[in-house]
Design a protein around this motif. Structure first.
Motif, PDB file in Angstrom:
ATOM      1  N   GLU A  41      -3.525 -11.487   3.732  1.00  0.00           N
ATOM      2  CA  GLU A  41      -3.715 -12.786   3.093  1.00  0.00           C
ATOM      3  C   GLU A  41      -4.776 -12.708   2.004  1.00  0.00           C
ATOM      4  OE1 GLU A  41      -3.196 -16.756   2.233  1.00  0.00           O
ATOM      5  OE2 GLU A  41      -1.963 -15.402   3.444  1.00  0.00           O
ATOM      6  N   GLN A  42      -5.855 -11.980   2.286  1.00  0.00           N
ATOM      7  CA  GLN A  42      -6.896 -11.825   1.279  1.00  0.00           C
ATOM      8  C   GLN A  42      -6.352 -11.107   0.038  1.00  0.00           C
ATOM      9  OE1 GLN A  42      -9.942  -9.764   3.462  1.00  0.00           O
ATOM     10  NE2 GLN A  42     -10.993 -11.674   4.065  1.00  0.00           N
ATOM     11  N   PHE A  43      -5.521 -10.117   0.301  1.00  0.00           N
ATOM     12  CA  PHE A  43      -4.969  -9.382  -0.837  1.00  0.00           C
ATOM     13  C   PHE A  43      -4.063 -10.283  -1.673  1.00  0.00           C
ATOM     14  CE2 PHE A  43      -1.788  -6.617  -2.828  1.00  0.00           C
ATOM     15  CZ  PHE A  43      -2.628  -5.794  -3.558  1.00  0.00           C
ATOM     16  N   ARG A  44      -3.268 -11.081  -0.978  1.00  0.00           N
ATOM     17  CA  ARG A  44      -2.378 -11.991  -1.717  1.00  0.00           C
ATOM     18  C   ARG A  44      -3.197 -12.988  -2.540  1.00  0.00           C
ATOM     19  NH1 ARG A  44       0.730 -11.732   3.084  1.00  0.00           N
ATOM     20  NH2 ARG A  44      -0.287 -13.609   3.884  1.00  0.00           N
ATOM     21  N   LEU A  45      -4.253 -13.507  -1.918  1.00  0.00           N
ATOM     22  CA  LEU A  45      -5.100 -14.443  -2.644  1.00  0.00           C
ATOM     23  C   LEU A  45      -5.780 -13.761  -3.830  1.00  0.00           C
ATOM     24  CD1 LEU A  45      -6.775 -16.361   0.326  1.00  0.00           C
ATOM     25  CD2 LEU A  45      -5.025 -17.226  -1.229  1.00  0.00           C
ATOM     26  N   LEU A  46      -6.182 -12.501  -3.620  1.00  0.00           N
ATOM     27  CA  LEU A  46      -6.851 -11.774  -4.685  1.00  0.00           C
ATOM     28  C   LEU A  46      -5.912 -11.547  -5.855  1.00  0.00           C
ATOM     29  CD1 LEU A  46      -9.438 -10.331  -5.547  1.00  0.00           C
ATOM     30  CD2 LEU A  46      -8.545  -8.257  -4.485  1.00  0.00           C
ATOM     31  N   VAL A  47      -4.684 -11.153  -5.533  1.00  0.00           N
ATOM     32  CA  VAL A  47      -3.714 -10.914  -6.599  1.00  0.00           C
ATOM     33  C   VAL A  47      -3.402 -12.209  -7.342  1.00  0.00           C
ATOM     34  CG1 VAL A  47      -1.315 -10.233  -7.076  1.00  0.00           C
ATOM     35  CG2 VAL A  47      -2.696  -8.913  -5.477  1.00  0.00           C
ATOM     36  N   THR A  48      -3.289 -13.299  -6.524  1.00  0.00           N
ATOM     37  CA  THR A  48      -2.953 -14.593  -7.129  1.00  0.00           C
ATOM     38  C   THR A  48      -4.101 -15.106  -7.992  1.00  0.00           C
ATOM     39  OG1 THR A  48      -1.555 -15.110  -5.243  1.00  0.00           O
ATOM     40  CG2 THR A  48      -2.223 -16.954  -6.632  1.00  0.00           C
ATOM     41  N   ALA A  49      -5.322 -14.964  -7.491  1.00  0.00           N
ATOM     42  CA  ALA A  49      -6.465 -15.541  -8.191  1.00  0.00           C
ATOM     43  C   ALA A  49      -7.038 -14.643  -9.272  1.00  0.00           C
ATOM     44  CB  ALA A  49      -7.563 -15.869  -7.189  1.00  0.00           C
ATOM     45  N   SER A  50      -6.646 -13.378  -9.291  1.00  0.00           N
ATOM     46  CA  SER A  50      -7.250 -12.451 -10.240  1.00  0.00           C
ATOM     47  C   SER A  50      -6.937 -12.878 -11.669  1.00  0.00           C
ATOM     48  CB  SER A  50      -6.729 -11.032  -9.997  1.00  0.00           C
ATOM     49  OG  SER A  50      -7.223 -10.167 -10.984  1.00  0.00           O
ATOM     50  N   SER A  51      -7.974 -12.886 -12.476  1.00  0.00           N
ATOM     51  CA  SER A  51      -7.789 -13.265 -13.881  1.00  0.00           C
ATOM     52  C   SER A  51      -8.089 -12.089 -14.801  1.00  0.00           C
ATOM     53  CB  SER A  51      -8.705 -14.436 -14.230  1.00  0.00           C
ATOM     54  OG  SER A  51     -10.058 -14.071 -14.023  1.00  0.00           O
ATOM     55  N   ASP A  52      -8.299 -10.893 -14.217  1.00  0.00           N
ATOM     56  CA  ASP A  52      -8.713  -9.760 -15.037  1.00  0.00           C
ATOM     57  C   ASP A  52      -7.645  -8.649 -15.073  1.00  0.00           C
ATOM     58  OD1 ASP A  52     -11.117 -10.975 -15.650  1.00  0.00           O
ATOM     59  OD2 ASP A  52     -12.039 -10.246 -13.810  1.00  0.00           O
ATOM     60  N   ILE A  53      -7.444  -7.955 -13.921  1.00  0.00           N
ATOM     61  CA  ILE A  53      -6.615  -6.738 -13.938  1.00  0.00           C
ATOM     62  C   ILE A  53      -5.685  -6.738 -12.732  1.00  0.00           C
ATOM     63  CG2 ILE A  53      -6.637  -4.201 -13.990  1.00  0.00           C
ATOM     64  CD1 ILE A  53      -9.640  -4.490 -14.798  1.00  0.00           C
ATOM     65  N   VAL A  54      -4.427  -6.303 -12.967  1.00  0.00           N
ATOM     66  CA  VAL A  54      -3.473  -6.005 -11.901  1.00  0.00           C
ATOM     67  C   VAL A  54      -2.864  -4.644 -12.227  1.00  0.00           C
ATOM     68  CG1 VAL A  54      -1.361  -6.688 -10.714  1.00  0.00           C
ATOM     69  CG2 VAL A  54      -2.944  -8.434 -11.523  1.00  0.00           C
ATOM     70  N   TYR A  55      -2.803  -3.752 -11.222  1.00  0.00           N
ATOM     71  CA  TYR A  55      -2.288  -2.421 -11.511  1.00  0.00           C
ATOM     72  C   TYR A  55      -1.473  -1.919 -10.331  1.00  0.00           C
ATOM     73  CZ  TYR A  55      -6.249  -0.775  -8.680  1.00  0.00           C
ATOM     74  OH  TYR A  55      -7.143  -0.566  -7.670  1.00  0.00           O
ATOM     75  N   LYS A  56      -0.659  -0.824 -10.656  1.00  0.00           N
ATOM     76  CA  LYS A  56       0.192  -0.187  -9.651  1.00  0.00           C
ATOM     77  C   LYS A  56       0.041   1.316  -9.822  1.00  0.00           C
ATOM     78  CE  LYS A  56       4.244  -1.947  -9.203  1.00  0.00           C
ATOM     79  NZ  LYS A  56       5.687  -2.285  -9.448  1.00  0.00           N
ATOM     80  N   MET A  57      -0.163   2.031  -8.655  1.00  0.00           N
ATOM     81  CA  MET A  57      -0.409   3.469  -8.694  1.00  0.00           C
ATOM     82  C   MET A  57       0.643   4.191  -7.870  1.00  0.00           C
ATOM     83  SD  MET A  57      -3.146   3.486 -10.556  1.00  0.00           S
ATOM     84  CE  MET A  57      -3.570   5.216 -10.462  1.00  0.00           C
ATOM     85  N   SER A  58       0.839   5.484  -8.195  1.00  0.00           N
ATOM     86  CA  SER A  58       1.745   6.336  -7.413  1.00  0.00           C
ATOM     87  C   SER A  58       1.116   6.624  -6.060  1.00  0.00           C
ATOM     88  CB  SER A  58       1.999   7.639  -8.164  1.00  0.00           C
ATOM     89  OG  SER A  58       0.785   8.370  -8.308  1.00  0.00           O
ATOM     90  N   PRO A  59       1.905   7.143  -5.095  1.00  0.00           N
ATOM     91  CA  PRO A  59       1.369   7.365  -3.746  1.00  0.00           C
ATOM     92  C   PRO A  59       0.111   8.235  -3.713  1.00  0.00           C
ATOM     93  CG  PRO A  59       3.740   7.495  -3.694  1.00  0.00           C
ATOM     94  CD  PRO A  59       3.369   7.399  -5.144  1.00  0.00           C
ATOM     95  N   ASP A  60       0.050   9.254  -4.585  1.00  0.00           N
ATOM     96  CA  ASP A  60      -1.133  10.137  -4.580  1.00  0.00           C
ATOM     97  C   ASP A  60      -2.106   9.821  -5.703  1.00  0.00           C
ATOM     98  OD1 ASP A  60       0.312  10.889  -6.743  1.00  0.00           O
ATOM     99  OD2 ASP A  60       0.450  13.021  -6.214  1.00  0.00           O
ATOM    100  N   TRP A  61      -1.911   8.705  -6.384  1.00  0.00           N
ATOM    101  CA  TRP A  61      -2.780   8.252  -7.461  1.00  0.00           C
ATOM    102  C   TRP A  61      -2.807   9.211  -8.666  1.00  0.00           C
ATOM    103  CZ3 TRP A  61      -6.465   3.968  -7.550  1.00  0.00           C
ATOM    104  CH2 TRP A  61      -6.358   3.119  -6.439  1.00  0.00           C
TER     105      TRP A  61
END
Length: 828
Positions: free
Chosen positions: A145-165
């Motif tokens: 839930e915190q993660f969902r709220l963080l993603v929803t409320a974030s006004s700066d950066i959203v990113y997606k990484m591969s499994p091993d970064w």
């Protein structure tokens, strides 16, 4: 939420293996229970009661529902009633109470017990503690839930990484970081400064190994080319086999916060520098502990590091024993300055604190106040100033003032102060009574009570003393008239003018004494001298008239002259005998003084050597040896001899001492005696009751020895009860005035007086047989063995001698086991 339902149990199976099943279920579950076919608990379930803390009476029937959490009560009842209605097993999760008055999550399972005909004859159930699983489940749910709220409320950066970064799949920087819509294998070099890359990689690898959330604050290269700070958080998305599919993350621009934190650190550093420059102790904190403190405060309280004070203030107050500086009584935490400041008060409080390391007591003045943020108290700040020396000087000044006031009262003096600027005078109560005026008046109104013929002279004396060139001291005598009674008094006043730095008068302080009686006596004496002078002149005339008759009787005169010469010779011989007796008495006194010196020095010195060498020898022999016992006996004998010499010396000094009578307050004497005997009083818990005691003529030092010996004996000769436990000494000292004719026939004072004070010292001690009364006042006479009660047998002899020196008498009444009453009679 429900696990697989258990199957119904056949009674034919359970009856044969019921005991085995119970043991098995008890080992598997936290509780095992049974009910009848209607779901009512009719038998005891020790494991249920142990798990929930219910009593047997609370468990029986449907009482088990009272152990269910109020929020789960309706659900648990619904599940149980549905199982009873459908005759199907129950499998439900709800919270139950524990003996520790907490709640735990449980999985409650129940199955019907069937008889041979297939009918339900009862129910069997178990309770499983699933609290850890539920907590993990709730934590995961909360994290998601915190993660969902963080993603929803974030006004700066959203990113997606591969499994091993190794590859950044996507990043939306929103002007903070440069966006990328294409996978990037160089994201680390693009966004992370080179010196920070190893630490970032280490946290990433840890998250990958544990498949846990990645969370880190680190520096980044911003879209404008500058370096900023970000808080980055990413969670792994797993497939059904638990393998990481990708990482979804968000990041925030925390550059301003980090800059503010750095500014705050610099501000705190400056604040600490300011605190360390303050000579007093300063500290800031809450009830939970002290968060900021300077070195002075650490040294004041006896702590080495600030971390030692990061504990509850109540614990710290107990360690330094915060007490009232005057009474020494511990101050409750809620009444202490720091705690009161946390309630919004501004407090200045003088307290006595004990240094935690040295144990030394110091008086500290604590000034405390609240720290407010948005009108809310968030902390308290206190400044501690060590005022021990100031308080010591203050006490010395108070003691000097007290003694001065006692001297003024004893001498029946009065005092006054004139404030030059306001022309007002403040008089002591005695002076105000003499003048018949209030204690504070104008100088003019006080001058109104002075006799008219003296008024101008007194005013001129005061005026001259106020002049800059004067000595500032004056003395003047004058008569005052009481405005209501008309009583006249002759007063003498001594005054001293106090000036400022420029020499201007500020105030006048003085002392007034009533010399009416002295002046009246002087006038009576002058009148008596005049009368005697007239009588002498008349006698001279009569002598001249009788000279002629004397000539006629010259023969008789010659005979009378021979008799007179013979009488003169006898008187001369008597004078010579008296002078010889005085010389012998003087030699006796010199011998006695020499003996006193020998007793106090020459006889004591060998005893001190015996005790010192005894201590030295004892250090060379085993404590339990026979030699050590001999040495202890030797030292004890030397100590007794020393006490005996001291007591004998005291007796001899009193025996040859002269009493120069002066007013002595017995109340003050008894206070000093109690101070001297304070240790014995404290150890015996003795209770001493003093009635109003008089002031009488005598020698204060000798009277202190008298009452010290009587009180010491009353404490020493105390009784024990049947169990051998000491009985608390009860001592009462009373007084009354008696005329000489009221004294008993056995009371014979050494000097006649019209009235006496009877001072009675009564105790509840062991008492004695009155047949020994003449013996107890003799030197070295004891009624008890040395092993029973310590002493030299000189104390009451000193008491008798002091009474004799004061022209008084002493009597005693007593019975064994009934205490004693010593009555001292002293001239009033």
């Amino acid at each position: 939420m429900s696990a697989e339902n258990p199957s119904p149990l056949d009674s034919t199976e359970t009856s044969s293996s019921n005991e085995y099943q119970q043991r098995l279920l008890t080992a598997f579950a936290q509780a095992f229970w049974e009910t009848d076919a209607q779901g009512m608990a009719t038998a005891d379930s020790p494991s249920w009661r142990a798990f929930t803390g219910q009593t047997l009476q609370q468990w029986l029937g449907e009482g088990w529902l009272k152990a269910v959490h109020p929020e789960d009560h309706a659900y648990a009842l619904e599940q149980w009633q549905e199982a009873l209605r459908s005759q199907h097993p129950m499998n439900a999760e709800f919270r139950l109470q524990t003996p520790q008055a907490t709640w735990c999550w449980t999985n409650v399972r129940a199955s019907p017990i069937l008889n041979a005909e297939g009918s339900i004859q009862g129910w069997m159930g178990i309770v499983l503690d699933i609290t850890p699983q539920k907590q993990a489940e709730l934590a995961l749910r909360k994290s998601e839930e915190q993660f969902r709220l963080l993603v929803t409320a974030s006004s700066d950066i959203v990113y997606k990484m591969s499994p091993d970064w190794s590859r950044m799949e996507q990043l939306m920087g929103k002007s903070f970081l440069a966006d990328t819509t294409q996978p990037s294998a160089t994201w680390l070099q693009t966004y992370i400064p080179a010196e920070d890359q190893p630490s970032v990689q280490a946290v990433i690898q840890q998250a990958i190994r544990t498949k846990s959330i990645f969370e880190l604050e680190h520096r980044v290269r911003k879209a404008d080319g500058t370096v900023g700070w970000t808080f980055s958080r990413a969670i792994p998305r797993l497939d059904e086999q638990g393998r990481i599919q990708e990482w979804l993350g968000v990041a925030s621009d925390i550059t301003q916060r980090r800059q503010a934190e750095e500014a705050l650190r610099q501000s705190e550093a400056r604040l600490r520098a300011v605190l360390e420059s303050i000579v007093d102790g300063v500290y800031i904190g809450t009830l939970e502990g002290i968060t900021l403190i300077n070195q002075t405060a650490l040294e004041q309280l006896g702590y080495a590091t600030p971390d030692e004070l990061n504990r509850h203030v109540g614990t710290l107050a107990g360690e330094i024993q915060t007490r009232d500086w005057q009474t020494g009584v511990l101050i409750p935490l809620e009444q202490q300055a720091f705690a009161r400041a946390l309630r919004g008060e501004r407090v200045v409080q003088d307290v006595l604190v004990r240094h935690r390391l040295s144990g030394q007591d110091r008086v500290v003045r604590c000034a405390a106040g609240p720290v407010l943020v948005d009108e809310q108290v968030v902390a308290a700040v206190a400044i501690n100033a060590d005022v021990t020396d100031i308080v010591r000087v203050h006490r010395q000044v108070e003691e000097s003032e007290r003694r001065l006031q006692q001297a003024i009262e004893l001498a029946e003096l009065g005092t006054y102060t004139i404030e030059v600027a306001t022309d007002r005078i403040t008089k002591s109560a005695r002076v105000a009574d003499w003048y018949g005026l209030p204690e504070r008046t104008t100088v003019a109104s006080s001058f109104g009570s002075i006799q008219a013929r003296d008024r101008q002279r007194v005013n001129q004396v005061l005026t001259d003393a106020l002049r800059p060139e004067s000595s500032s001291f004056y003395q003047v005598e004058y008569t005052i008239i009481h405005p209501r009674t008309g009583q006249q008094r002759i007063l003498r006043t001594n005054g001293q003018v106090h000036r400022d730095a420029s020499g201007q008068p500020l105030r006048v302080e003085g002392i007034v004494v009533d010399i009416t009686t002295q002046r009246q006596s002087q006038l009576a004496l002058e009148q008596q001298v005049a009368q005697r002078t007239q009588e002498l002149a008349a006698a001279m005339q009569q002598l001249e008239a009788t000279n002629e008759a004397l000539v006629v009787t010259s023969g008789q005169y010659a005979l009378l002259n021979q008799e007179l010469r013979a009488s003169t010779a006898e008187v001369g011989k008597a004078n010579n005998d008296l002078e010889e007796a005085n010389r012998q008495l003087s030699r006796s006194n010199q011998n006695l003084e020499q003996f006193a010196y020998i007793a106090s020095h020459d006889l004591q010195e060998p005893l001190r050597k015996i005790q010192q060498f005894g201590d030295l020898l004892k250090s060379h022999v085993p404590p339990s040896s026979e030699e050590n016992a001999y040495l202890e006996r030797m030292q004890a004998a030397a100590s007794r001899m020393s006490r005996l010499i001291k007591d004998l010396l005291a007796f001899s000094r009193i025996a040859m001492g002269q009493v120069l009578a002066e007013p002595v307050s017995l109340a003050d004497v008894l206070r000093r005696v109690q101070d001297t005997l304070s240790l014995a009083i404290e150890e015996s818990s003795a209770q001493i009751q003093l009635d109003d005691l008089p002031t009488l003529p005598g020698n204060a030092t000798q009277l202190e020895q008298l009452f010290q010996n009587l009180l010491s004996n009353a404490i020493k000769f105390s009784r024990t009860n049947q169990a051998g436990e000491p009985i608390i000494p009860q001592i009462r000292i009373t007084s009354q005035m008696m005329n000489a004719n009221e004294l008993g026939v056995t009371v014979k004072p050494s000097r006649a007086a019209t009235s006496y004070y009877q001072i009675e010292v009564a105790d509840n001690g062991i008492g004695f047989d009155e047949k020994y009364t003449p013996r107890i006042f003799q030197v070295f006479q004891r009624l008890h063995g040395r092993n029973e009660f310590a002493g030299t047998g000189v104390g009451l002899a000193i008491v008798q001698k002091v009474v004799d020196n004061h022209g008084g008498a002493i009597s005693v009444s007593s019975q064994p086991g009934q205490g004693a009453r010593f009555r001292v009679y002293l001239p009033a």
